[in-house]
Design a protein around this motif. Sequence first.
Motif, PDB file in Angstrom:
ATOM      1  N   GLU A  33       0.829  -1.209   0.000  1.00  0.00           N
ATOM      2  CA  GLU A  33       0.000   0.000   0.000  1.00  0.00           C
ATOM      3  C   GLU A  33       0.863   1.258   0.000  1.00  0.00           C
ATOM      4  N   ASP A  34       1.923   1.248   0.807  1.00  0.00           N
ATOM      5  CA  ASP A  34       2.835   2.404   0.832  1.00  0.00           C
ATOM      6  C   ASP A  34       3.558   2.561  -0.505  1.00  0.00           C
ATOM      7  N   LYS A  35       3.952   1.458  -1.074  1.00  0.00           N
ATOM      8  CA  LYS A  35       4.615   1.503  -2.383  1.00  0.00           C
ATOM      9  C   LYS A  35       3.653   2.024  -3.448  1.00  0.00           C
ATOM     10  N   GLN A  36       2.420   1.552  -3.396  1.00  0.00           N
ATOM     11  CA  GLN A  36       1.412   1.986  -4.366  1.00  0.00           C
ATOM     12  C   GLN A  36       1.176   3.486  -4.248  1.00  0.00           C
ATOM     13  N   ARG A  37       1.098   3.989  -3.023  1.00  0.00           N
ATOM     14  CA  ARG A  37       0.902   5.436  -2.828  1.00  0.00           C
ATOM     15  C   ARG A  37       2.070   6.220  -3.441  1.00  0.00           C
ATOM     16  N   LEU A  38       3.289   5.726  -3.239  1.00  0.00           N
ATOM     17  CA  LEU A  38       4.450   6.405  -3.816  1.00  0.00           C
ATOM     18  C   LEU A  38       4.372   6.398  -5.340  1.00  0.00           C
ATOM     19  N   LEU A  39       4.056   5.250  -5.919  1.00  0.00           N
ATOM     20  CA  LEU A  39       3.942   5.168  -7.384  1.00  0.00           C
ATOM     21  C   LEU A  39       2.910   6.173  -7.896  1.00  0.00           C
ATOM     22  N   GLN A  40       1.778   6.217  -7.250  1.00  0.00           N
ATOM     23  CA  GLN A  40       0.700   7.087  -7.722  1.00  0.00           C
ATOM     24  C   GLN A  40       1.020   8.568  -7.526  1.00  0.00           C
ATOM     25  N   ARG A  41       1.820   8.887  -6.504  1.00  0.00           N
ATOM     26  CA  ARG A  41       2.213  10.285  -6.290  1.00  0.00           C
ATOM     27  C   ARG A  41       3.375  10.697  -7.187  1.00  0.00           C
ATOM     28  N   ALA A  42       4.313   9.796  -7.378  1.00  0.00           N
ATOM     29  CA  ALA A  42       5.564  10.166  -8.048  1.00  0.00           C
ATOM     30  C   ALA A  42       5.515  10.039  -9.568  1.00  0.00           C
ATOM     31  N   LEU A  43       4.653   9.180 -10.072  1.00  0.00           N
ATOM     32  CA  LEU A  43       4.624   8.950 -11.518  1.00  0.00           C
ATOM     33  C   LEU A  43       3.528   9.768 -12.194  1.00  0.00           C
ATOM     34  N   ASP A  44       3.928  10.483 -13.229  1.00  0.00           N
ATOM     35  CA  ASP A  44       2.973  11.198 -14.070  1.00  0.00           C
ATOM     36  C   ASP A  44       2.953  10.468 -15.411  1.00  0.00           C
ATOM     37  N   VAL A  45       2.186   9.369 -15.445  1.00  0.00           N
ATOM     38  CA  VAL A  45       2.154   8.508 -16.624  1.00  0.00           C
ATOM     39  C   VAL A  45       0.706   8.231 -17.014  1.00  0.00           C
ATOM     40  N   SER A  46       0.542   7.623 -18.169  1.00  0.00           N
ATOM     41  CA  SER A  46      -0.796   7.278 -18.650  1.00  0.00           C
ATOM     42  C   SER A  46      -1.434   6.241 -17.716  1.00  0.00           C
ATOM     43  N   PRO A  47      -2.750   6.128 -17.756  1.00  0.00           N
ATOM     44  CA  PRO A  47      -3.417   5.116 -16.925  1.00  0.00           C
ATOM     45  C   PRO A  47      -2.929   3.697 -17.219  1.00  0.00           C
ATOM     46  N   LEU A  48      -2.682   3.384 -18.490  1.00  0.00           N
ATOM     47  CA  LEU A  48      -2.197   2.046 -18.823  1.00  0.00           C
ATOM     48  C   LEU A  48      -0.793   1.804 -18.255  1.00  0.00           C
ATOM     49  N   ALA A  49       0.051   2.810 -18.310  1.00  0.00           N
ATOM     50  CA  ALA A  49       1.400   2.671 -17.751  1.00  0.00           C
ATOM     51  C   ALA A  49       1.326   2.536 -16.228  1.00  0.00           C
ATOM     52  N   MET A  50       0.398   3.257 -15.598  1.00  0.00           N
ATOM     53  CA  MET A  50       0.215   3.108 -14.153  1.00  0.00           C
ATOM     54  C   MET A  50      -0.258   1.694 -13.838  1.00  0.00           C
ATOM     55  N   ASN A  51      -1.145   1.149 -14.674  1.00  0.00           N
ATOM     56  CA  ASN A  51      -1.591  -0.237 -14.471  1.00  0.00           C
ATOM     57  C   ASN A  51      -0.406  -1.197 -14.541  1.00  0.00           C
ATOM     58  N   LEU A  52       0.503  -0.960 -15.479  1.00  0.00           N
ATOM     59  CA  LEU A  52       1.698  -1.806 -15.574  1.00  0.00           C
ATOM     60  C   LEU A  52       2.530  -1.679 -14.300  1.00  0.00           C
ATOM     61  N   ALA A  53       2.741  -0.460 -13.834  1.00  0.00           N
ATOM     62  CA  ALA A  53       3.532  -0.247 -12.614  1.00  0.00           C
ATOM     63  C   ALA A  53       2.895  -0.977 -11.433  1.00  0.00           C
ATOM     64  N   LEU A  54       1.581  -0.907 -11.324  1.00  0.00           N
ATOM     65  CA  LEU A  54       0.889  -1.571 -10.218  1.00  0.00           C
ATOM     66  C   LEU A  54       0.929  -3.090 -10.376  1.00  0.00           C
ATOM     67  N   LEU A  55       0.870  -3.573 -11.607  1.00  0.00           N
ATOM     68  CA  LEU A  55       0.993  -5.014 -11.849  1.00  0.00           C
ATOM     69  C   LEU A  55       2.385  -5.503 -11.450  1.00  0.00           C
ATOM     70  N   LEU A  56       3.405  -4.749 -11.834  1.00  0.00           N
ATOM     71  CA  LEU A  56       4.772  -5.112 -11.446  1.00  0.00           C
ATOM     72  C   LEU A  56       4.916  -5.102  -9.924  1.00  0.00           C
ATOM     73  N   LEU A  57       4.296  -4.121  -9.284  1.00  0.00           N
ATOM     74  CA  LEU A  57       4.317  -4.065  -7.824  1.00  0.00           C
ATOM     75  C   LEU A  57       3.646  -5.303  -7.231  1.00  0.00           C
ATOM     76  N   GLN A  58       2.473  -5.631  -7.748  1.00  0.00           N
ATOM     77  CA  GLN A  58       1.714  -6.777  -7.240  1.00  0.00           C
ATOM     78  C   GLN A  58       2.510  -8.078  -7.383  1.00  0.00           C
ATOM     79  N   ARG A  59       3.274  -8.189  -8.455  1.00  0.00           N
ATOM     80  CA  ARG A  59       4.035  -9.420  -8.723  1.00  0.00           C
ATOM     81  C   ARG A  59       5.474  -9.351  -8.208  1.00  0.00           C
TER      82      ARG A  59
END
Length: 183
Positions: A59-85
Amino acid sequence: MAEKSRPDIVARRYAEAVFAIATDHGTQDPWRDDLRSLAELVRHPRAGPFLTSFRVSREDKQRLLQRALDVSPLAMNLALLLLQRDRLALAPRIAAEYELMLDTARGVARAEVTTAVPLGPEEEQAVAEHLRRLTGAREVRLSTRVDPSIIGGVIARIGDRLIDGSTRTRLIQLRRTLAGEAT
């Protein structure tokens, strides 16, 4: 050619999937930029260890990704998928693989060039043009390094292809030829 490691293979698969999506949607350049942003965040001296630590909650990592990355929704989905895995550490490799695929699709070759002395801009341009003609690429991008031990000339590596025009190699070949004739 050396066999690729498991992380390299996994990174290539992610890059291939992203490349297919980007090609289908005509968003190759925005995806390149988004992957670079994610890779930079993962390589950041403070954010990277935080994002790849097993002690930090998802959850903390996800918050950082969402705050720090200014990317498209699909790219954010990839970042969150990589985080999940637990594969965020692969982001720099994924970005590098993606850029190689993009370059290949656009006819761009990357060459690692070694010379005995630094090349000036005109010399770099001449080497790139010569390699472009040799490879048939539309464009050749150079990364250069200096190694005085080659004495003179140029060594270029483009993918798996090695072009060794160094003085050191020519001298070694000449010595072998002369030794062969002397016997």
